[in-house]
Motif scaffolding. Structure first.
Motif, PDB file in Angstrom:
ATOM      1  N   GLU A  37       0.846  -1.201   0.000  1.00  0.00           N
ATOM      2  CA  GLU A  37       0.000   0.000   0.000  1.00  0.00           C
ATOM      3  C   GLU A  37       0.878   1.246   0.000  1.00  0.00           C
ATOM      4  O   GLU A  37       1.902   1.308   0.693  1.00  0.00           O
ATOM      5  CB  GLU A  37      -0.872   0.020   1.268  1.00  0.00           C
ATOM      6  CG  GLU A  37      -1.967  -1.032   1.273  1.00  0.00           C
ATOM      7  CD  GLU A  37      -3.306  -0.497   0.782  1.00  0.00           C
ATOM      8  OE1 GLU A  37      -3.453   0.729   0.639  1.00  0.00           O
ATOM      9  OE2 GLU A  37      -4.198  -1.321   0.534  1.00  0.00           O
ATOM     10  N   ASN A  38       0.476   2.257  -0.774  1.00  0.00           N
ATOM     11  CA  ASN A  38       1.204   3.524  -0.741  1.00  0.00           C
ATOM     12  C   ASN A  38       0.250   4.692  -0.894  1.00  0.00           C
ATOM     13  O   ASN A  38      -0.771   4.587  -1.576  1.00  0.00           O
ATOM     14  CB  ASN A  38       2.334   3.560  -1.771  1.00  0.00           C
ATOM     15  CG  ASN A  38       1.919   3.079  -3.154  1.00  0.00           C
ATOM     16  OD1 ASN A  38       2.040   3.802  -4.130  1.00  0.00           O
ATOM     17  ND2 ASN A  38       1.407   1.855  -3.236  1.00  0.00           N
ATOM     18  N   ALA A  39       0.595   5.804  -0.242  1.00  0.00           N
ATOM     19  CA  ALA A  39      -0.279   6.978  -0.311  1.00  0.00           C
ATOM     20  C   ALA A  39       0.522   8.250  -0.089  1.00  0.00           C
ATOM     21  O   ALA A  39       1.463   8.259   0.706  1.00  0.00           O
ATOM     22  CB  ALA A  39      -1.374   6.884   0.751  1.00  0.00           C
ATOM     23  N   PHE A  40       0.123   9.302  -0.800  1.00  0.00           N
ATOM     24  CA  PHE A  40       0.706  10.616  -0.547  1.00  0.00           C
ATOM     25  C   PHE A  40      -0.393  11.590  -0.132  1.00  0.00           C
ATOM     26  O   PHE A  40      -1.390  11.760  -0.829  1.00  0.00           O
ATOM     27  CB  PHE A  40       1.466  11.156  -1.775  1.00  0.00           C
ATOM     28  CG  PHE A  40       2.488  12.173  -1.356  1.00  0.00           C
ATOM     29  CD1 PHE A  40       3.812  11.804  -1.158  1.00  0.00           C
ATOM     30  CD2 PHE A  40       2.127  13.491  -1.078  1.00  0.00           C
ATOM     31  CE1 PHE A  40       4.760  12.720  -0.710  1.00  0.00           C
ATOM     32  CE2 PHE A  40       3.054  14.402  -0.625  1.00  0.00           C
ATOM     33  CZ  PHE A  40       4.376  14.029  -0.441  1.00  0.00           C
ATOM     34  N   LEU A  41      -0.184  12.228   1.022  1.00  0.00           N
ATOM     35  CA  LEU A  41      -1.176  13.124   1.621  1.00  0.00           C
ATOM     36  C   LEU A  41      -0.592  14.540   1.728  1.00  0.00           C
ATOM     37  O   LEU A  41       0.627  14.709   1.756  1.00  0.00           O
ATOM     38  CB  LEU A  41      -1.553  12.632   3.027  1.00  0.00           C
ATOM     39  CG  LEU A  41      -1.821  11.126   3.159  1.00  0.00           C
ATOM     40  CD1 LEU A  41      -1.994  10.739   4.629  1.00  0.00           C
ATOM     41  CD2 LEU A  41      -3.058  10.746   2.377  1.00  0.00           C
ATOM     42  N   ILE A  42      -1.497  15.523   1.795  1.00  0.00           N
ATOM     43  CA  ILE A  42      -1.060  16.925   1.843  1.00  0.00           C
ATOM     44  C   ILE A  42      -1.668  17.612   3.062  1.00  0.00           C
ATOM     45  O   ILE A  42      -2.863  17.460   3.335  1.00  0.00           O
ATOM     46  CB  ILE A  42      -1.547  17.683   0.582  1.00  0.00           C
ATOM     47  CG1 ILE A  42      -1.061  17.002  -0.709  1.00  0.00           C
ATOM     48  CG2 ILE A  42      -1.136  19.160   0.652  1.00  0.00           C
ATOM     49  CD1 ILE A  42       0.355  17.257  -1.111  1.00  0.00           C
ATOM     50  N   SER A  43      -0.829  18.347   3.806  1.00  0.00           N
ATOM     51  CA  SER A  43      -1.365  19.225   4.860  1.00  0.00           C
ATOM     52  C   SER A  43      -0.497  20.477   4.943  1.00  0.00           C
ATOM     53  O   SER A  43       0.654  20.460   4.520  1.00  0.00           O
ATOM     54  CB  SER A  43      -1.399  18.493   6.208  1.00  0.00           C
ATOM     55  OG  SER A  43      -0.115  18.054   6.578  1.00  0.00           O
ATOM     56  N   GLU A  44      -1.072  21.531   5.501  1.00  0.00           N
ATOM     57  CA  GLU A  44      -0.359  22.813   5.513  1.00  0.00           C
ATOM     58  C   GLU A  44       0.966  22.693   6.271  1.00  0.00           C
ATOM     59  O   GLU A  44       2.008  23.136   5.818  1.00  0.00           O
ATOM     60  CB  GLU A  44      -1.233  23.900   6.146  1.00  0.00           C
ATOM     61  CG  GLU A  44      -0.533  25.254   6.151  1.00  0.00           C
ATOM     62  CD  GLU A  44      -1.420  26.365   6.693  1.00  0.00           C
ATOM     63  OE1 GLU A  44      -2.590  26.094   7.037  1.00  0.00           O
ATOM     64  OE2 GLU A  44      -0.933  27.502   6.772  1.00  0.00           O
ATOM     65  N   LYS A  45       0.887  22.090   7.452  1.00  0.00           N
ATOM     66  CA  LYS A  45       2.080  21.887   8.274  1.00  0.00           C
ATOM     67  C   LYS A  45       2.182  20.411   8.651  1.00  0.00           C
ATOM     68  O   LYS A  45       1.229  19.662   8.458  1.00  0.00           O
ATOM     69  CB  LYS A  45       1.957  22.725   9.552  1.00  0.00           C
ATOM     70  CG  LYS A  45       1.923  24.218   9.281  1.00  0.00           C
ATOM     71  CD  LYS A  45       2.009  24.995  10.582  1.00  0.00           C
ATOM     72  CE  LYS A  45       2.202  26.475  10.314  1.00  0.00           C
ATOM     73  NZ  LYS A  45       0.929  27.126   9.893  1.00  0.00           N
ATOM     74  N   PHE A  46       3.323  20.015   9.195  1.00  0.00           N
ATOM     75  CA  PHE A  46       3.468  18.644   9.686  1.00  0.00           C
ATOM     76  C   PHE A  46       2.348  18.350  10.677  1.00  0.00           C
ATOM     77  O   PHE A  46       2.153  19.078  11.648  1.00  0.00           O
ATOM     78  CB  PHE A  46       4.821  18.475  10.376  1.00  0.00           C
ATOM     79  CG  PHE A  46       4.968  17.135  11.058  1.00  0.00           C
ATOM     80  CD1 PHE A  46       5.223  16.001  10.308  1.00  0.00           C
ATOM     81  CD2 PHE A  46       4.823  17.015  12.427  1.00  0.00           C
ATOM     82  CE1 PHE A  46       5.344  14.757  10.929  1.00  0.00           C
ATOM     83  CE2 PHE A  46       4.935  15.775  13.057  1.00  0.00           C
ATOM     84  CZ  PHE A  46       5.196  14.655  12.302  1.00  0.00           C
ATOM     85  N   GLU A  47       1.596  17.284  10.395  1.00  0.00           N
ATOM     86  CA  GLU A  47       0.480  16.920  11.277  1.00  0.00           C
ATOM     87  C   GLU A  47       0.613  15.444  11.622  1.00  0.00           C
ATOM     88  O   GLU A  47       0.331  14.584  10.798  1.00  0.00           O
ATOM     89  CB  GLU A  47      -0.845  17.142  10.558  1.00  0.00           C
ATOM     90  CG  GLU A  47      -1.573  18.399  10.979  1.00  0.00           C
ATOM     91  CD  GLU A  47      -2.866  18.541  10.195  1.00  0.00           C
ATOM     92  OE1 GLU A  47      -3.735  17.668  10.337  1.00  0.00           O
ATOM     93  OE2 GLU A  47      -2.979  19.529   9.442  1.00  0.00           O
ATOM     94  N   SER A  48       1.029  15.195  12.854  1.00  0.00           N
ATOM     95  CA  SER A  48       1.234  13.800  13.247  1.00  0.00           C
ATOM     96  C   SER A  48      -0.063  13.001  13.142  1.00  0.00           C
ATOM     97  O   SER A  48      -0.047  11.820  12.784  1.00  0.00           O
ATOM     98  CB  SER A  48       1.789  13.737  14.664  1.00  0.00           C
ATOM     99  OG  SER A  48       0.924  14.404  15.550  1.00  0.00           O
TER     100      SER A  48
END
Lengths: 215, 392
Positions: free
Chosen positions: A136-147
């Motif tokens: 499984e692989n995924a790329f996610l986006i958030s404004e800042k590092f979000e644990s």
């Protein structure tokens, strides 16, 4: 606690860490390229494909290699190794290069070798190719590092029994600003070896926040 | 684990701005890909599937009034307008409240507001609007969603991955419902890139056909509202049965030589849904009509033991809509399943792949309880998702 972080790495301008210890230091650089090239050479990987990668993939690739120096991937079923990465600026660094090549119609030179890197998950593809990882692989986006974003996604992969182990992290790069935090997550029972027995960290949002802050 | 049902949906493409309009067009065999001359998009004419700009502005103006937003049409980008129209249509079909913390908002896109890199928009929008999180926040805030949007940008499998992620979060009880939306626009950026790969066909694309010679690009948006508030077997709705992703670990811009990896994504998704190949009523595959993609898919279908299942691709109708494709094509697949109908794979005449897959050459009624949707993309990624209908 069902999973642990059994290895982690970090890269920031001038420095790189593995499992909490300094791995590489070079303060005499101006550009990302000047920083990453000697660093790559020092790692002695003999992997010329590296030079074709865009800066974002180079950063993620090296951060993952720092971890895989400490993890024997042959211990795992490679169809069951997951990769979940995230960042803020997606592939904007390479997007700007591609846009530059088409801005002027009388000087129009779009290139497939640039365009292919205008997707952030290409970095995952590069890591998969290097180690034949097929899970499984995924790329996610958030404004800042979000644990919480990474934790929830990876946690669901384990809960739904979709992976045995998972590489996860934050790899962001835009022009000369860059940072990478990469972590290897394993079920508690699998992870303990002589080498790492004293330094397994609980896989949690708190641990990830802590590792990010310490970078 | 709680079942996850599809409560409502929307599709916006060149063929219309609702699921109904798009399904009617598919059933009637209408092709939305047209020869287009637009210097803002490409120096020479190309076959493209574009959303009608006048229709888009008209619909958006109506929505601005409906939500009493005191801003002009220029306050939102083309992609934001597409997504907002799509989400509005999907959520206004049902009566739930979408502003509570139990509602997850998932957004899939490959390039977001990439047109803002062009000089012509420089003064209209703030620089930060180019970031996917700012674009997603703009769309989420329009509707007052309580949670930070979960953004997936994983090449052409983004849409399926968005649905899969919402499915997993919902069935484990993290949220009660999810608004899952995907969109991408056509821009000079994307067209020039695919053209540099020489992967765009000079005619509307022909998935799985012997004469196929490349893809057609399209734009659009799609939305599915997923809910856990329905008991299993309680109605005629469709639910998600299982999903999986995999990576080829072979090449960043070319598919696997064997199809093995997409094949085990199929198998994993079926396993999660507790189904076997004989249960799959049809496969709506990625079918971009590039020689390598379609060939790889035929091998994957063979690998997974699915050669008996009818196969179609919707790319021949509305082109490859990139980060929206997984959403749009899942919605259309779900409706085909509800209507118990196999929809013709547009552009197909004679088989041009090595495995004997059963490409749907004419519309046909079929009694079936499940279907499988797949996608593959740059970076070697593959995804598969299964939809099931309880009462057939």
């Amino acid at each position: 606690m069902n999973q642990v972080i059994s290895a982690y790495s970090g890269i920031k301008p001038g420095q790189a860490w593995v499992n909490g210890g300094i791995e590489y230091r070079d303060e005499n650089f101006i550009t990302f390229a000047e920083f990453i090239k000697p660093f790559f050479k020092r790692l002695n990987l003999g992997y010329p494909k590296f030079y074709k990668m865009d800066p974002l993939s180079k950063l993620g690739f090296i951060a993952s290699e720092l971890i895989f120096k400490h993890i024997d991937l042959d211990l795992y079923d490679k169809k069951r190794v997951g990769i979940v990465l995230a960042n803020s600026s997606s592939s904007l660094d390479s997007d700007l290069v591609h846009q530059e090549s088409i801005n002027n119609r009388s000087h129009y030179f779009p290139s497939p070798s640039v365009f292919v890197y205008t997707l952030p998950n290409i970095m995952i593809g590069e890591i998969c190719i290097r180690h034949q990882l097929k899970g499984e692989n995924a790329f996610l986006i958030s404004e800042k590092f979000e644990s919480s974003l990474l934790f929830n996604f990876v946690n669901e992969l384990f809960l739904n029994n979709r992976v045995d182990v998972c590489l996860t992290g934050w790899v962001d790069l835009l022009k000369e600003q860059f940072e990478a935090l990469m972590m290897f997550v394993e079920p508690t029972g699998l992870a303990i070896t002589e080498e790492n027995s004293g330094m397994l960290l609980p896989f949690s949002e708190e641990t990830m926040d802590d590792l990010y802050k310490k970078m | 684990m709680r079942p996850v049902y599809i409560a409502s949906d929307n599709i916006i493409t060149s063929l219309g701005a609702s699921t109904f309009a798009n399904m009617e067009a598919l059933k009637a065999g209408q092709i939305g890909i047209r020869m287009t001359s637009d210097l803002n998009l490409f120096p020479s004419p190309l076959p493209l599937s574009l959303v009608d700009s006048e229709l888009l502005e008209e619909q958006f103006l109506y929505i601005l009034k409906y939500y009493k937003k005191n801003v002009g049409l220029t306050a939102y980008t083309r992609l934001e307008k597409l997504l907002i129209i799509s989400i509005h249509d999907a959520i206004s079909q049902i009566s739930q409240n979408f502003n509570d913390p139990g509602t997850l908002f998932v957004l899939s896109t490959t390039k977001g507001n990439i047109d803002l890199l062009e000089g012509r928009y420089k003064t209209q929008f703030q620089h930060r609007r180019i970031y996917l999180w700012e674009m997603a926040k703009t769309v989420g805030d329009f509707f007052g969603f309580a949670n930070t949007p979960l953004i997936i940008s994983n090449a052409c499998i983004s849409g399926i991955m968005a649905l899969m992620t919402a499915f997993r979060y919902l069935r484990m009880g993290m949220y009660d419902q999810a608004v899952v939306s995907g969109g991408d626009i056509l821009s000079e950026f994307v067209i020039s890139g695919f053209q540099s790969f020489q992967s765009i066909s000079s005619t509307p694309c022909r998935p799985y056909d012997i004469g196929r010679d490349g893809l057609s690009l399209g734009e659009g948006a799609g939305t599915m509202v997923l809910t856990t508030g329905i008991e299993k077997n309680s109605g005629s709705l469709v639910r998600i049965g299982g999903a999986a992703t995999s990576n080829d670990a072979n090449h960043i811009s070319g598919p696997s030589r064997t199809g093995e990896e997409l094949g085990f994504a199929f198998t994993d998704a079926m396993k999660e849904a507790a189904l076997s190949p004989g249960d799959i009523g049809f496969i709506n595959a990625h079918g971009t009509a590039t020689p390598f993609n379609d060939e790889m898919e035929s091998k994957a279908i063979g690998e997974a033991g699915l050669l008996e299942s009818p196969v179609n691709s919707f790319k021949g109708y509305w082109g490859h809509t990139l980060g929206a494709a997984g959403l749009i094509e899942s919605v259309a697949s779900v409706h085909a399943l509800q209507d118990q109908m196999l929809i013709r794979s547009a552009g197909f005449e004679s088989l041009g792949v090595s495995e004997h897959i059963r490409v749907i050459a004419a519309n046909e009624k079929k009694k079936m309880s499940s279907c499988l949707k797949s996608a593959s993309g740059f970076g070697g990624c593959n995804a598969a998702i299964i939809f099931e209908k309880d009462n057939v």
